[in-house]
Design a protein around this motif. Structure first.
Motif, short mmCIF file in Angstrom:
data_model
loop_
_atom_site.label_atom_id
_atom_site.label_comp_id
_atom_site.label_asym_id
_atom_site.label_seq_id
_atom_site.Cartn_x
_atom_site.Cartn_y
_atom_site.Cartn_z
N PHE A 43 0.86 -1.18 0.00
CA PHE A 43 0.00 0.00 0.00
C PHE A 43 0.90 1.24 0.00
CE2 PHE A 43 -2.43 -3.40 1.85
CZ PHE A 43 -3.71 -3.21 1.38
N VAL A 44 0.62 2.14 -0.90
CA VAL A 44 1.45 3.33 -1.01
C VAL A 44 0.59 4.59 -0.97
CG1 VAL A 44 3.26 2.15 -2.32
CG2 VAL A 44 1.38 3.28 -3.53
N GLU A 45 1.28 5.69 -0.75
CA GLU A 45 0.64 6.99 -0.75
C GLU A 45 1.53 7.95 -1.51
OE1 GLU A 45 -0.96 10.35 2.49
OE2 GLU A 45 -0.04 8.46 3.16
N THR A 46 0.92 8.73 -2.39
CA THR A 46 1.69 9.68 -3.18
C THR A 46 2.03 10.90 -2.34
OG1 THR A 46 0.57 8.95 -5.20
CG2 THR A 46 1.74 11.05 -5.29
N LYS A 350 6.26 7.63 -4.28
CA LYS A 350 5.33 6.65 -3.71
C LYS A 350 5.90 6.14 -2.40
CE LYS A 350 2.78 6.75 -7.50
NZ LYS A 350 1.41 7.29 -7.54
N VAL A 351 5.36 6.57 -1.31
CA VAL A 351 5.84 6.13 -0.02
C VAL A 351 4.88 5.08 0.53
CG1 VAL A 351 4.63 8.05 1.12
CG2 VAL A 351 6.48 6.88 2.30
N ILE A 352 5.42 4.01 1.12
CA ILE A 352 4.55 2.96 1.62
C ILE A 352 3.75 3.50 2.81
CG2 ILE A 352 6.10 1.13 0.85
CD1 ILE A 352 6.94 0.77 3.77
N GLY A 358 9.32 -8.34 6.19
CA GLY A 358 10.57 -8.76 5.56
C GLY A 358 11.08 -7.81 4.50
N ALA A 359 10.70 -6.54 4.58
CA ALA A 359 11.10 -5.57 3.56
C ALA A 359 12.61 -5.35 3.58
CB ALA A 359 10.36 -4.26 3.80
N TYR A 360 13.17 -5.10 2.40
CA TYR A 360 14.59 -4.77 2.26
C TYR A 360 14.77 -3.93 1.01
CZ TYR A 360 14.47 -8.70 -1.03
OH TYR A 360 14.14 -9.54 -2.06
N SER A 361 15.83 -3.18 0.96
CA SER A 361 16.08 -2.32 -0.19
C SER A 361 16.33 -3.17 -1.43
CB SER A 361 17.28 -1.41 0.09
OG SER A 361 17.46 -0.49 -0.95
N GLY A 362 15.62 -2.88 -2.52
CA GLY A 362 15.73 -3.65 -3.75
C GLY A 362 14.65 -4.72 -3.89
N MET A 363 13.81 -4.90 -2.91
CA MET A 363 12.76 -5.91 -2.95
C MET A 363 11.71 -5.55 -4.00
SD MET A 363 10.34 -7.02 0.25
CE MET A 363 9.18 -8.37 0.13
N GLU A 364 11.36 -6.53 -4.87
CA GLU A 364 10.35 -6.30 -5.90
C GLU A 364 8.96 -6.35 -5.28
OE1 GLU A 364 10.77 -8.88 -9.19
OE2 GLU A 364 12.80 -8.23 -9.70
N VAL A 365 8.13 -5.38 -5.64
CA VAL A 365 6.78 -5.29 -5.07
C VAL A 365 5.79 -4.90 -6.16
CG1 VAL A 365 7.58 -4.71 -2.74
CG2 VAL A 365 7.17 -2.89 -4.41
N LYS A 366 4.51 -5.09 -5.84
CA LYS A 366 3.42 -4.63 -6.70
C LYS A 366 2.60 -3.62 -5.93
CE LYS A 366 1.49 -8.57 -7.50
NZ LYS A 366 0.54 -9.58 -8.04
N LEU A 367 2.13 -2.61 -6.64
CA LEU A 367 1.30 -1.58 -6.01
C LEU A 367 -0.13 -2.07 -5.89
CD1 LEU A 367 2.52 1.71 -7.74
CD2 LEU A 367 3.31 0.66 -5.62
N TYR A 368 -0.72 -1.78 -4.75
CA TYR A 368 -2.14 -2.13 -4.55
C TYR A 368 -2.98 -1.24 -5.45
CZ TYR A 368 -6.62 -2.75 -2.20
OH TYR A 368 -7.93 -3.04 -1.93
N GLN A 369 -3.96 -1.86 -6.13
CA GLN A 369 -4.75 -1.14 -7.11
C GLN A 369 -5.62 -0.06 -6.46
OE1 GLN A 369 -6.96 -4.01 -9.38
NE2 GLN A 369 -5.14 -4.75 -10.48
N GLY A 370 -5.88 -0.22 -5.18
CA GLY A 370 -6.72 0.77 -4.49
C GLY A 370 -5.93 1.90 -3.91
N GLU A 371 -4.79 2.26 -4.52
CA GLU A 371 -3.93 3.34 -4.01
C GLU A 371 -4.72 4.62 -3.90
OE1 GLU A 371 -0.41 6.25 -5.63
OE2 GLU A 371 -0.94 4.41 -6.73
N GLN A 372 -4.47 5.34 -2.80
CA GLN A 372 -5.12 6.64 -2.57
C GLN A 372 -4.06 7.73 -2.67
OE1 GLN A 372 -7.08 6.42 1.18
NE2 GLN A 372 -8.63 5.01 0.46
N ASN A 373 -4.31 8.67 -3.53
CA ASN A 373 -3.38 9.78 -3.68
C ASN A 373 -3.69 10.88 -2.69
OD1 ASN A 373 -2.15 8.46 -5.79
ND2 ASN A 373 -3.39 9.46 -7.37
#
Length: 373
Positions: A43-46, A350-352, A358-373
């Motif tokens: 989940f991210v926030e712009t 895009k800040v989570i 288990g997050a780490y720098s370089g970890m591949e992720v997908k954005l949640y489609q319900g992102e709220q700006n």
């Protein structure tokens, strides 16, 4: 015969083994399917840097603002009054709280007043002859003199001769001695300086009261004061007279309006905080209650408010860049109870908004489609 049978069986076993080995060699091996990597959804926030309003939440205990302690300045036996001198008794402003027997002292005062009258009476014949312009006002003063009321101010002399004449007859000495005794007489009756309630009573009617003895404690149950410690960084945004919201720490639906009445000019060296005093007026409040004060400070420009749980080592934060997590440096500016105001993020990043296990720098992720700006 048995020998030939054994040889034949051996030849057959060798032939069967060769056939099976050849058949296995010609059989294609099945390959294991490769496991596909599954990128976690985040989940991210712009980021939109704006002016973030700041509010300070501090707690403290209530203290009575108007509190006095009754002490005796004279000696005597305490007399009963219309109301019992006990904790919880309410008094109106000017009402007698403590009364001390003053018969002996009052008799001495009356004698002093009589002496003053006699002195004034003795100078009237001389005034009539030598200072006829002063005779009338002194005669009128003597006629209006009431033994049961405070002594009125002496007439003002119209000339130096009159002044010296009055002084030589000890009129002024006797007058000021009388006024002094009247002041002491008032101390035999202690009156409420404001409407309030007695919270402590250390004597009872019939007790012998001595000078300097504490008699009780009196407060105003409607006006309270709360002392809170505020970080010096927000101090410029606070002003005397500013409204403050105060609430109960246990039942946050109970709220009261207060105002800042004083700000200490000294910074505590150990905590780098400043004492701020908030005044509250309510009959629901009691001394000793533990309350929270919410004070609004000056907004922080070019900043963003995020959850404190998202901080990494108190100075970094995860953002999503090219579908991977990246750590960026930020500057925490102000901490709230659950959030923190930070600077250093760029608009559009895009800040989570929720922690990634288990997050780490370089970890591949997908954005949640319900992102709220």
């Amino acid at each position: 015969m048995r020998k030939y049978i054994t040889i034949v069986i051996g030849i057959l076993l060798i032939a069967a083994s060769a056939y099976i080995a050849n058949d296995l060699a010609n059989t294609k091996k099945k390959q294991r399917p490769k496991k596909e990597k599954v990128a976690p959804t985040v989940f991210v926030e712009t980021v939109h840097n704006t002016s973030v309003p700041v509010s300070v939440l501090e707690s403290g205990r209530l203290m009575d603002k108007n509190r006095i302690e009754f002490f005796a300045e004279v000696q005597g036996v305490m007399e009963p009054t219309k109301k019992e001198f006990k904790p919880g008794t309410n008094y109106r402003k000017g009402e007698t709280v403590v009364s001390i027997r003053n018969d002996d002292y009052n008799a001495n005062l009356q004698a002093q007043k009589s002496n003053l009258q006699n002195l004034i009476t003795s100078i009237l014949p001389d005034l009539r002859l030598d200072y006829p312009e002063a005779y009338k006002k002194w005669d009128e003063y003597l006629r209006n003199f009431d033994m049961n009321k405070p002594s009125p101010n002496l007439p003002k002399p119209t000339s130096d001769k009159e002044k010296f004449f009055i002084t030589g007859r000890n009129i002024y000495t006797s007058y000021y001695s009388t006024k002094n005794m009247e002041i002491v007489l008032d101390k035999y009756n202690l009156r409420a300086p404001f409407s309030g309630v007695l919270t402590e009573a250390l004597v009872t009617p019939g007790s012998l009261v001595r000078p300097g003895q504490k008699l009780g404690e009196f407060i105003d149950p409607l006006v309270y004061e709360m002392e809170v410690s505020v970080n010096q960084s927000i101090l410029p945004a606070l002003k005397v007279g500013e409204q403050v919201e105060v609430r109960d720490t246990e039942n946050k639906s109970k709220k009261w309006n207060g105002k800042i009445i004083r700000i200490n000019g000294k910074v505590d060296r150990a905590t780098q905080t400043v004492k701020v005093f908030v005044e509250l007026r309510s009959g629901e409040l009691k001394e000793g209650m533990y309350l929270e004060a919410i004070m609004n400070g000056e907004p922080i420009k070019d900043a963003m408010e995020i959850s404190r749980s998202l901080l990494i080592d108190e100075k970094m934060l995860y953002v999503v860049q090219d579908s991977t997590l990246q750590l960026v440096d930020i500057t925490p500016v102000f901490y709230n109870e659950k959030t923190v105001v930070v600077r250093g993020l760029e608009d559009g990043q895009k800040v989570i908004s929720k922690n990634v296990p288990g997050a780490y720098s370089g970890m591949e992720v997908k954005l949640y489609q319900g992102e709220q700006n």
